[in-house]
Design a protein around this motif. Structure first.
Motif, PDB file in Angstrom:
ATOM      1  N   SER A   3      -0.644  11.317   1.682  1.00  0.00           N
ATOM      2  CA  SER A   3       0.407  11.244   2.260  1.00  0.00           C
ATOM      3  C   SER A   3       0.844   9.712   2.613  1.00  0.00           C
ATOM      4  O   SER A   3      -0.509   9.405   3.344  1.00  0.00           O
ATOM      5  CB  SER A   3       0.781  12.190   3.290  1.00  0.00           C
ATOM      6  N   ILE A   4       1.957   9.007   2.474  1.00  0.00           N
ATOM      7  CA  ILE A   4       2.193   7.843   2.813  1.00  0.00           C
ATOM      8  C   ILE A   4       3.229   7.896   4.043  1.00  0.00           C
ATOM      9  O   ILE A   4       3.078   7.494   5.240  1.00  0.00           O
ATOM     10  CB  ILE A   4       2.618   6.794   1.599  1.00  0.00           C
ATOM     11  N   ASN A   5       4.449   8.341   3.709  1.00  0.00           N
ATOM     12  CA  ASN A   5       5.523   8.736   4.396  1.00  0.00           C
ATOM     13  C   ASN A   5       6.378   9.617   3.898  1.00  0.00           C
ATOM     14  O   ASN A   5       6.128   9.658   2.795  1.00  0.00           O
ATOM     15  CB  ASN A   5       6.090   7.385   5.269  1.00  0.00           C
ATOM     16  N   PRO A   6       7.436  10.358   4.552  1.00  0.00           N
ATOM     17  CA  PRO A   6       8.111  11.510   3.844  1.00  0.00           C
ATOM     18  C   PRO A   6       8.877  10.802   2.717  1.00  0.00           C
ATOM     19  O   PRO A   6       8.935  11.446   1.434  1.00  0.00           O
ATOM     20  CB  PRO A   6       8.984  11.701   4.968  1.00  0.00           C
ATOM     21  N   ILE A   7       9.576   9.786   2.719  1.00  0.00           N
ATOM     22  CA  ILE A   7      10.463   9.144   1.563  1.00  0.00           C
ATOM     23  C   ILE A   7       9.466   8.862   0.357  1.00  0.00           C
ATOM     24  O   ILE A   7       9.655   9.322  -0.609  1.00  0.00           O
ATOM     25  CB  ILE A   7      11.147   8.060   2.010  1.00  0.00           C
ATOM     26  N   VAL A   8       8.315   8.046   0.658  1.00  0.00           N
ATOM     27  CA  VAL A   8       7.448   7.657  -0.294  1.00  0.00           C
ATOM     28  C   VAL A   8       6.729   9.261  -0.994  1.00  0.00           C
ATOM     29  O   VAL A   8       6.707   9.166  -2.265  1.00  0.00           O
ATOM     30  CB  VAL A   8       6.346   6.812   0.383  1.00  0.00           C
TER      31      VAL A   8
END
Length: 85
Positions: A3-8
């Protein structure tokens, strides 16, 4: 995938599901609204993702730009520090 961030994470999930590369760019942090996918020019610059030295590009490479600042290159799969979210 990590996981990187929600949009990515969403973009990565869609890319994997449909085997279609896609990306996202934060347009809120740019002043120059001259956004293009075009062939590179000598005056274009690229700061590689995770890098700290700006690269000069050769002419006629497919790039995604904001002004002369290249956000992605090499048929838009190589990302820059400028364009990361």
């Amino acid at each position: 995938m990590p996981s990187i961030n929600p949009i990515v994470d969403l973009g990565n999930a869609i890319s994997l599901k449909y085997t279609l590369p896609m990306g996202a760019h934060d347009l809120g942090n740019i002043d120059d609204k001259n956004i293009e996918v075009r062939m590179s020019k000598k005056e274009d610059t690229f700061l590689p993702f995770g890098g700290n030295e700006v690269e000069q590009l050769t002419e006629n490479e497919v790039v995604y730009t904001v002004g002369n600042q290249v956000r992605t290159r090499r048929w838009t799969w190589r990302q820059s520090e400028y364009g990361k979210i």
